[in-house]
Design a protein around this motif. Structure first.
Motif, short mmCIF file in Angstrom:
data_model
loop_
_atom_site.label_atom_id
_atom_site.label_comp_id
_atom_site.label_asym_id
_atom_site.label_seq_id
_atom_site.Cartn_x
_atom_site.Cartn_y
_atom_site.Cartn_z
N TYR A 1 0.83 -1.21 0.00
CA TYR A 1 0.00 0.00 0.00
C TYR A 1 0.87 1.27 0.00
N TYR A 2 1.84 1.28 0.91
CA TYR A 2 2.69 2.47 1.06
C TYR A 2 3.42 2.78 -0.23
N TYR B 1 2.74 1.93 -3.21
CA TYR B 1 1.86 2.28 -4.33
C TYR B 1 1.28 3.69 -4.17
N TYR B 2 0.69 3.96 -3.02
CA TYR B 2 0.01 5.24 -2.84
C TYR B 2 0.97 6.39 -2.62
N MET B 3 2.15 6.14 -2.07
CA MET B 3 3.16 7.18 -1.91
C MET B 3 4.06 7.29 -3.13
N LYS B 4 3.85 6.41 -4.12
CA LYS B 4 4.58 6.43 -5.39
C LYS B 4 6.09 6.32 -5.21
N MET C 1 -6.58 -2.41 -4.22
CA MET C 1 -5.83 -1.57 -5.16
C MET C 1 -6.28 -1.74 -6.60
#
Length: 400
Positions: free
Chosen positions: A139-140, A142-145, A176
């Protein structure tokens, strides 16, 4: 400096009424249990009758309830419930805090409005992560790129991330992905008579089958798995809820009548997995089930469906090496008898089965060591309690 030794510390835990939320909270409270720690569990009003009729929570926690904003007769499917709580959860939950001083609030990641309420009341808040740390790493990133990801529309695309095995898009948490399931939940009273049946079975002979408290098995899946069990002559203990209607499959009814297996509505999973008759756990790979199969040292047939389950399955099979992955057919998306038979053979007959059992036993011992006095889990829990005490002490000593 003053001292708070001997003073009671009040901890408020918050969870939605899902098996995968409540069980970790209750287990966490059990591990934290100290003479001067008092726990209160808050969840939505619709769970009042269920939890109030259950003996287990009462020995650990007091129960309090707040409104989720939905009508009484609403089925409370996951997504509408989450949306309603996003709107009214913070305000309704605040009413619980206003009547009493709590020294700490412990929540889960799926009630994101709780930390803001805690901050508004100047109460420290901790989050109990109820998924694999690998999931939160994904998650981190992916969402923080922080890392590049392939096209998530293609389930066969490869995903390479630090500290994780090579993944495919199909292994990522379904939250996701472009489309993911929204399911309803049920919780039930356990059927304990199955333990008497297990007592009569040969050691390490029974397949325990349970796909969790939310997902429903199709009749085709049940018929396919039952047929494979019949073909291989494997005894089974199978959790199938009444609303699934899949227990009406003819081949399954015949096998139960002949004594090859037992079907129950719900069971005490850890107690079942610890039984010497259990050979394998056919599981959806929810995080609770993943932890429980590791702690009890039982090999798995992993059959994940949604959310974090595909990633948990990858960990169990390819990282821990304690099982085999069962997959639907790539052409029509249905589970086939030959595939189930392949998995049964893999965890019972072939040479790899012995290695799976050895690794499962090693993991069981490692978890027991972590949970023992002086182990890593025990030390970390003591550190967490000390943090609460420090904060409480600061509050007491800080002038108003």
């Amino acid at each position: 400096m003053g001292s708070i030794e001997g003073q009671e510390i009040h901890v408020l835990m918050v969870a939605l009424p899902f098996q995968g939320h409540l069980n970790p909270m209750l287990k966490f409270a059990k591990h934290l249990a100290r003479t001067n720690l008092h726990f209160t569990l808050a969840t939505i009003e619709s769970a009042r009758d269920l939890l109030s009729s259950t003996d287990e929570p009462h020995s650990l926690v007091d129960l309090v309830f707040f409104s989720d904003g939905l009508p009484k007769d609403d089925p409370r499917d996951h997504e509408p419930l989450t949306e309603s709580l996003r709107k009214v959860g913070a305000n309704n939950f605040s009413k619980i805090i206003e009547g009493k001083r709590f020294d700490c609030i412990i929540s889960v990641p799926f009630t994101p409005w709780v930390p803001a309420v805690a901050a508004a009341h100047n109460i420290p808040c901790a989050i109990l992560w109820i998924e694999a740390c690998a999931g939160f790493s994904v998650y981190y990133r992916y969402y923080m790129k922080t890392n590049s990801f392939p096209d998530l529309e293609d389930p066969n695309q490869k995903v390479e991330l630090p500290g994780l095995p090579f993944l495919e898009v199909r292994d990522l948490p379904t939250l996701m992905l472009p489309s993911h399931d929204g399911k309803s939940l049920d919780m039930w009273k356990a059927d304990d008579y199955c333990m008497e049946w297990l007592d009569k079975q040969v050691r390490s002979s029974v397949f325990y089958i349970s796909f969790g408290s939310i997902l429903k098995s199709s009749e085709n899946q049940v018929e396919t798995i039952a047929t494979a069990l019949k073909n291989r002559g494997v005894p089974f203990l199978w959790v199938i809820r009444p609303k699934e209607k899949a227990e009406n499959v003819d081949v399954l009814e015949d096998m139960v009548e002949e004594g090859q297996g037992v079907v129950i509505e719900w069971g005490q999973q850890v107690k079942i997995l610890c039984h010497m008759a259990i050979s394998c756990f056919v599981t959806h790979c929810g995080w609770n089930s993943t932890i429980e199969t590791v702690v009890t040292g039982v090999p798995v047939v992993a059959y994940p469906t949604w959310f974090d389950q595909p990633l948990d399955a990858r960990l169990l099979v390819d990282v821990f090496g304690i099982g085999v992955r069962m997959k639907n057919d790539v052409v029509d998306g249905e589970l086939k008898v030959a595939e189930v038979e392949r998995c049964i053979d893999a965890v019972t007959k072939v040479t790899d089965a012995a290695d799976m059992r050895r690794r499962a036993a090693e993991l069981k011992q490692a978890t027991r060591s972590a949970m023992a006095p002086g182990g890593s889990l025990a030390r970390n829990l003591d550190l967490f309690i000390n943090d609460i005490k420090i904060v409480k002490n600061d509050v007491i000593l800080t002038p108003k």
